[in-house]
Design a protein around this motif. Structure first.
Motif, PDB file in Angstrom:
ATOM      1  N   GLU A  35     -35.195 -17.620   8.263  1.00  0.00           N
ATOM      2  CA  GLU A  35     -35.746 -16.599   7.365  1.00  0.00           C
ATOM      3  C   GLU A  35     -35.722 -15.230   8.044  1.00  0.00           C
ATOM      4  N   THR A  36     -36.002 -15.206   9.336  1.00  0.00           N
ATOM      5  CA  THR A  36     -35.972 -13.945  10.083  1.00  0.00           C
ATOM      6  C   THR A  36     -34.544 -13.428  10.237  1.00  0.00           C
ATOM      7  N   GLY A  39     -32.889 -12.818   6.308  1.00  0.00           N
ATOM      8  CA  GLY A  39     -33.544 -12.022   5.275  1.00  0.00           C
ATOM      9  C   GLY A  39     -33.900 -12.925   4.104  1.00  0.00           C
ATOM     10  N   ARG A  40     -34.867 -12.507   3.326  1.00  0.00           N
ATOM     11  CA  ARG A  40     -35.429 -13.379   2.297  1.00  0.00           C
ATOM     12  C   ARG A  40     -34.402 -13.813   1.245  1.00  0.00           C
ATOM     13  N   GLN A  41     -33.584 -12.899   0.785  1.00  0.00           N
ATOM     14  CA  GLN A  41     -32.650 -13.208  -0.298  1.00  0.00           C
ATOM     15  C   GLN A  41     -31.622 -14.261   0.122  1.00  0.00           C
ATOM     16  N   PHE A  43     -31.820 -16.232   2.697  1.00  0.00           N
ATOM     17  CA  PHE A  43     -32.564 -17.430   3.086  1.00  0.00           C
ATOM     18  C   PHE A  43     -32.773 -18.344   1.876  1.00  0.00           C
ATOM     19  N   LEU A  44     -33.176 -17.759   0.759  1.00  0.00           N
ATOM     20  CA  LEU A  44     -33.419 -18.555  -0.447  1.00  0.00           C
ATOM     21  C   LEU A  44     -32.118 -19.115  -1.023  1.00  0.00           C
ATOM     22  N   LYS A  47     -31.366 -22.170   1.249  1.00  0.00           N
ATOM     23  CA  LYS A  47     -32.396 -23.207   1.358  1.00  0.00           C
ATOM     24  C   LYS A  47     -32.053 -24.430   0.503  1.00  0.00           C
TER      25      LYS A  47
END
Length: 249
Positions: A35-36, A39-41, A43-44, A47
């Motif tokens: 996640e680090t 970045g959030r986008q 990462f999702l 996932k």
């Protein structure tokens, strides 16, 4: 973990060198770092989603990995392995569902010969659409029907009684529900009715109604807040209205 290590792993994923187990284990071990790093986008996108099918999580993650690699300008050759395994898994699942459905349909026919004799069109149409989650209850007794009439303070029409003496209720996921125990008294626009069941002819949750002293079946379209005359009696409801509706599903 650094970008170079991540890229190698993404290439392994995209090019079909992972299994559902190896990918999920690696993800669980490195989730916080990813996640680090991503970045959030992204990462999702990467996932893995929990799913009842084994190959769905890795197949979904592959799509995310492709997007990440394309954005980075990294060349790769995407494998069709995960998609093929998922489709094979889906095919097995669908065939098993079809087998279970056929067994349920055959059991319905074997267990309800009198219903097929009394309501042939309705019974044949219902047998075709029976799903594994649908329910056909055993016949109600005269005592059970009488008790429900006492609770409701409502005398059921003769044809409705005849139906419940064959089955105490039918619940089909296509939108047909007839239930002795589920009947209740209600007033609509000042008129007293007894709810016989549901028929999703116009909208989910629309109701089949009876009025005291009548064989007539009424239909309450709740979105219009309107009661309409549906048919003359229970036999017409089953053999014409519901049989036609089920055959169209």
């Amino acid at each position: 973990m650094n970008s170079e290590v991540l890229t190698i792993k993404l290439l392994d994923l995209v090019e079909g060198r992972e299994t559902p187990e190896t990918w999920q284990n690696w993800w669980d071990e490195h989730e916080a770092e990813l996640e680090t790093l991503l970045g959030r986008q992204d990462f999702l996108k990467l996932k893995p989603r929990r799913h009842g099918f084994q190959w769905v999580p890795v197949f979904g993650s592959q799509k995310g990995a492709i997007a990440i690699l394309e954005k980075s300008g990294i060349a790769f050759e995407a494998s069709n392995l995960y998609q093929e395994r998922y489709l094979a898994e889906l095919d097995v699942f669908c065939k098993e569902q079809e087998r279970v459905q056929r067994e349920k349909q055959a059991k319905f026919k074997a267990d309800n010969p009198e219903m097929f004799r009394r309501y042939p069109k309705f019974s044949k149409a219902l047998a075709k659409v029976l799903d594994t989650s649908d329910e056909i209850k055993p016949a109600a007794t005269e005592e059970q029907i009488g008790n429900q009439e006492s609770v409701l303070d409502f005398t059921l029409p003769s044809q409705v009684r005849e139906f419940f003496l064959l089955t105490a209720g039918i619940q089909a996921s296509t939108g047909v529900i007839l239930s002795l125990s589920g009947m209740f008294d209600l007033t609509i626009h000042g008129e007293r009715y007894c709810m016989l069941g549901e028929f999703w002819k116009e909208a989910d949750g629309d109701q089949l109604l009876l009025r005291p002293g009548e064989e007539t079946i009424w239909y309450y379209a709740h979105e219009q807040d309107k009661v309409k005359r549906l048919c003359n009696d229970m036999t017409e409801l089953l053999e014409k209205k519901l049989a036609r509706y089920l055959n169209e599903q």
